[in-house]
Motif scaffolding. Sequence first.
Motif, PDB file in Angstrom:
ATOM      1  N   ASP A  64      -7.288 -50.847   9.521  1.00 24.84           N
ATOM      2  CA  ASP A  64      -6.951 -49.507   9.041  1.00 24.84           C
ATOM      3  C   ASP A  64      -7.600 -48.472   9.943  1.00 24.84           C
ATOM      4  OD1 ASP A  64      -5.380 -49.610   6.689  1.00 24.84           O
ATOM      5  OD2 ASP A  64      -7.106 -50.469   5.640  1.00 24.84           O
ATOM      6  N   LEU A  65      -6.792 -47.494  10.345  1.00 24.81           N
ATOM      7  CA  LEU A  65      -7.327 -46.346  11.077  1.00 24.81           C
ATOM      8  C   LEU A  65      -7.230 -45.145  10.152  1.00 24.81           C
ATOM      9  CD1 LEU A  65      -8.116 -44.813  13.758  1.00 24.81           C
ATOM     10  CD2 LEU A  65      -5.657 -44.504  14.108  1.00 24.81           C
ATOM     11  N   LEU A  66      -8.351 -44.479   9.953  1.00 23.53           N
ATOM     12  CA  LEU A  66      -8.345 -43.298   9.089  1.00 23.53           C
ATOM     13  C   LEU A  66      -9.100 -42.167   9.781  1.00 23.53           C
ATOM     14  CD1 LEU A  66      -7.926 -41.875   6.297  1.00 23.53           C
ATOM     15  CD2 LEU A  66     -10.103 -42.882   5.618  1.00 23.53           C
ATOM     16  N   ILE A  67      -8.406 -41.070   9.943  1.00 20.75           N
ATOM     17  CA  ILE A  67      -9.072 -39.890  10.494  1.00 20.75           C
ATOM     18  C   ILE A  67      -9.251 -38.919   9.347  1.00 20.75           C
ATOM     19  CG2 ILE A  67      -8.964 -38.044  12.203  1.00 20.75           C
ATOM     20  CD1 ILE A  67      -6.913 -39.789  13.696  1.00 20.75           C
ATOM     21  N   ARG A  71     -14.573 -37.267  11.175  1.00 19.68           N
ATOM     22  CA  ARG A  71     -14.933 -38.682  11.358  1.00 19.68           C
ATOM     23  C   ARG A  71     -13.694 -39.557  11.460  1.00 19.68           C
ATOM     24  NH1 ARG A  71     -19.776 -40.767   7.808  1.00 19.68           N
ATOM     25  NH2 ARG A  71     -18.423 -40.454   6.021  1.00 19.68           N
ATOM     26  N   ILE A  72     -13.810 -40.599  12.277  1.00 23.44           N
ATOM     27  CA  ILE A  72     -12.732 -41.583  12.408  1.00 23.44           C
ATOM     28  C   ILE A  72     -13.266 -42.921  11.895  1.00 23.44           C
ATOM     29  CG2 ILE A  72     -11.254 -42.856  14.028  1.00 23.44           C
ATOM     30  CD1 ILE A  72     -11.237 -40.330  15.776  1.00 23.44           C
ATOM     31  N   PHE A  73     -12.513 -43.533  10.997  1.00 23.78           N
ATOM     32  CA  PHE A  73     -12.892 -44.816  10.415  1.00 23.78           C
ATOM     33  C   PHE A  73     -11.965 -45.903  10.953  1.00 23.78           C
ATOM     34  CE2 PHE A  73     -15.572 -43.267   6.879  1.00 23.78           C
ATOM     35  CZ  PHE A  73     -15.238 -41.923   6.893  1.00 23.78           C
ATOM     36  N   VAL A  74     -12.538 -47.002  11.409  1.00 23.45           N
ATOM     37  CA  VAL A  74     -11.747 -48.186  11.745  1.00 23.45           C
ATOM     38  C   VAL A  74     -12.275 -49.299  10.851  1.00 23.45           C
ATOM     39  CG1 VAL A  74     -11.098 -49.841  13.530  1.00 23.45           C
ATOM     40  CG2 VAL A  74     -11.391 -47.428  14.139  1.00 23.45           C
ATOM     41  N   GLU A  75     -11.424 -49.765   9.955  1.00 23.46           N
ATOM     42  CA  GLU A  75     -11.855 -50.761   8.981  1.00 23.46           C
ATOM     43  C   GLU A  75     -10.977 -51.996   9.085  1.00 23.46           C
ATOM     44  OE1 GLU A  75     -13.263 -47.332   5.807  1.00 23.46           O
ATOM     45  OE2 GLU A  75     -12.121 -49.061   5.084  1.00 23.46           O
ATOM     46  N   THR A  76     -11.589 -53.160   9.076  1.00 25.19           N
ATOM     47  CA  THR A  76     -10.811 -54.396   9.163  1.00 25.19           C
ATOM     48  C   THR A  76     -11.097 -55.282   7.963  1.00 25.19           C
ATOM     49  OG1 THR A  76     -12.419 -55.819  10.283  1.00 25.19           O
ATOM     50  CG2 THR A  76     -11.158 -54.316  11.670  1.00 25.19           C
ATOM     51  N   CYS A 118     -20.645 -49.544  20.134  1.00 23.14           N
ATOM     52  CA  CYS A 118     -19.648 -48.488  20.315  1.00 23.14           C
ATOM     53  C   CYS A 118     -19.576 -47.534  19.132  1.00 23.14           C
ATOM     54  CB  CYS A 118     -18.259 -49.099  20.529  1.00 23.14           C
ATOM     55  SG  CYS A 118     -18.044 -49.843  22.154  1.00 23.14           S
ATOM     56  N   ALA A 119     -19.818 -48.054  17.931  1.00 24.18           N
ATOM     57  CA  ALA A 119     -19.624 -47.240  16.726  1.00 24.18           C
ATOM     58  C   ALA A 119     -20.877 -46.435  16.410  1.00 24.18           C
ATOM     59  CB  ALA A 119     -19.282 -48.148  15.556  1.00 24.18           C
ATOM     60  N   ASP A 120     -20.696 -45.286  15.769  1.00 26.73           N
ATOM     61  CA  ASP A 120     -21.847 -44.515  15.293  1.00 26.73           C
ATOM     62  C   ASP A 120     -22.458 -45.177  14.055  1.00 26.73           C
ATOM     63  OD1 ASP A 120     -21.961 -42.253  17.171  1.00 26.73           O
ATOM     64  OD2 ASP A 120     -19.950 -41.838  16.408  1.00 26.73           O
ATOM     65  N   GLU A 121     -21.599 -45.782  13.245  1.00 20.60           N
ATOM     66  CA  GLU A 121     -22.082 -46.574  12.111  1.00 20.60           C
ATOM     67  C   GLU A 121     -21.263 -47.859  12.067  1.00 20.60           C
ATOM     68  OE1 GLU A 121     -22.475 -44.496   8.292  1.00 20.60           O
ATOM     69  OE2 GLU A 121     -22.415 -42.626   9.432  1.00 20.60           O
ATOM     70  N   PHE A 122     -21.929 -48.979  11.791  1.00 22.81           N
ATOM     71  CA  PHE A 122     -21.263 -50.282  11.785  1.00 22.81           C
ATOM     72  C   PHE A 122     -21.724 -51.076  10.575  1.00 22.81           C
ATOM     73  CE2 PHE A 122     -21.309 -54.810  12.712  1.00 22.81           C
ATOM     74  CZ  PHE A 122     -20.068 -55.043  13.291  1.00 22.81           C
ATOM     75  N   TYR A 123     -20.781 -51.573   9.805  1.00 24.15           N
ATOM     76  CA  TYR A 123     -21.098 -52.392   8.633  1.00 24.15           C
ATOM     77  C   TYR A 123     -20.250 -53.645   8.659  1.00 24.15           C
ATOM     78  CZ  TYR A 123     -22.725 -47.775   7.227  1.00 24.15           C
ATOM     79  OH  TYR A 123     -23.338 -46.548   7.206  1.00 24.15           O
ATOM     80  N   ILE A 124     -20.861 -54.791   8.391  1.00 21.46           N
ATOM     81  CA  ILE A 124     -20.093 -56.037   8.321  1.00 21.46           C
ATOM     82  C   ILE A 124     -20.481 -56.776   7.050  1.00 21.46           C
ATOM     83  CG2 ILE A 124     -21.789 -57.214   9.829  1.00 21.46           C
ATOM     84  CD1 ILE A 124     -19.392 -58.970  10.823  1.00 21.46           C
ATOM     85  N   ILE A 134     -15.107 -55.355   8.117  1.00 17.46           N
ATOM     86  CA  ILE A 134     -15.915 -54.552   9.030  1.00 17.46           C
ATOM     87  C   ILE A 134     -15.530 -53.092   8.854  1.00 17.46           C
ATOM     88  CG2 ILE A 134     -16.297 -53.994  11.476  1.00 17.46           C
ATOM     89  CD1 ILE A 134     -16.058 -57.007  12.046  1.00 17.46           C
ATOM     90  N   LYS A 135     -16.540 -52.243   8.833  1.00 18.83           N
ATOM     91  CA  LYS A 135     -16.273 -50.807   8.750  1.00 18.83           C
ATOM     92  C   LYS A 135     -17.021 -50.133   9.896  1.00 18.83           C
ATOM     93  CE  LYS A 135     -16.698 -46.989   5.472  1.00 18.83           C
ATOM     94  NZ  LYS A 135     -16.744 -46.709   4.028  1.00 18.83           N
ATOM     95  N   MET A 136     -16.288 -49.391  10.690  1.00 18.86           N
ATOM     96  CA  MET A 136     -16.906 -48.667  11.803  1.00 18.86           C
ATOM     97  C   MET A 136     -16.586 -47.182  11.650  1.00 18.86           C
ATOM     98  SD  MET A 136     -16.186 -51.220  15.018  1.00 18.86           S
ATOM     99  CE  MET A 136     -14.500 -51.720  14.644  1.00 18.86           C
ATOM    100  N   ILE A 137     -17.598 -46.363  11.856  1.00 16.48           N
ATOM    101  CA  ILE A 137     -17.405 -44.916  11.745  1.00 16.48           C
ATOM    102  C   ILE A 137     -17.754 -44.268  13.084  1.00 16.48           C
ATOM    103  CG2 ILE A 137     -18.034 -42.810  10.492  1.00 16.48           C
ATOM    104  CD1 ILE A 137     -18.841 -44.562   8.127  1.00 16.48           C
ATOM    105  N   PHE A 138     -16.880 -43.376  13.518  1.00 15.30           N
ATOM    106  CA  PHE A 138     -17.081 -42.652  14.780  1.00 15.30           C
ATOM    107  C   PHE A 138     -17.071 -41.160  14.462  1.00 15.30           C
ATOM    108  CE2 PHE A 138     -14.957 -46.638  15.519  1.00 15.30           C
ATOM    109  CZ  PHE A 138     -15.594 -47.169  16.635  1.00 15.30           C
TER     110      PHE A 138
END
Length: 140
Positions: A64-67, A71-76, A118-124, A134-138
């Motif tokens: 999922d790409l969410l702007i 902030r931009i979220f990339v979640e898998t 690469c991510a400003d915040e990373f959660y797995i 996985i959740k990544m925040i930019f």
Amino acid sequence: MADTYEMTFNVGSRDFSSAGDASRTIKRTLKQLGVDSSIIRRIAIASYEAEMNIAIHSLGGKIDLLIDGDRIFVETEDYGPGIENVDLAMTEGWSTAGHEIREMGFGAGMGLPNMKKCADEFYIESEVPTGTKIKMIFNI
Ligand SMILES: Nc1ncnc2c1ncn2[C@@H]1O[C@H](COP(=O)(O)OP(=O)(O)OP(=O)(O)O)[C@@H](O)[C@H]1O
Ligand SMILES: [Mg+2]
């Protein structure tokens, strides 16, 4: 830029003809939206690593790409088999990739550590056999 923007990409297991499509579309979309190129570069690397991990190591999943504002979220999310030891999986150089995958140029054990860098915040979060999230925040 639009205030909110959302897109979902399905990623097939071992579908190497289309693996990489989602992260390429994410990159192109962010370019069209005028996101700063150094941020796009980080998101493109992180989403490519995430996409390839789903394709190589999982039974399939989605990105999922969410702007949302600044902030931009990339979640898998994938459908298993999950990761037994996440701390170990996050270690540089640790990989369970077999011969065939290594011959394709993957399996250096660098994908997860690179995503985190690469991510400003990373959660797995991972559970066997349910799957991995996985959740990544930019920050834009
Ligand atoms: N979505 C996933 N589902 C199940 N296992 C995973 C998943 N993502 C990663 N792993 C496990 O974590 C290990 C480390 O992942 P990482 O992306 O860091 O390296 P790699 O994919 O093996 O190699 P590289 O990414 O450098 O090509 C993998 O070898 C695999 O065992
Ligand atoms: Mg990987």
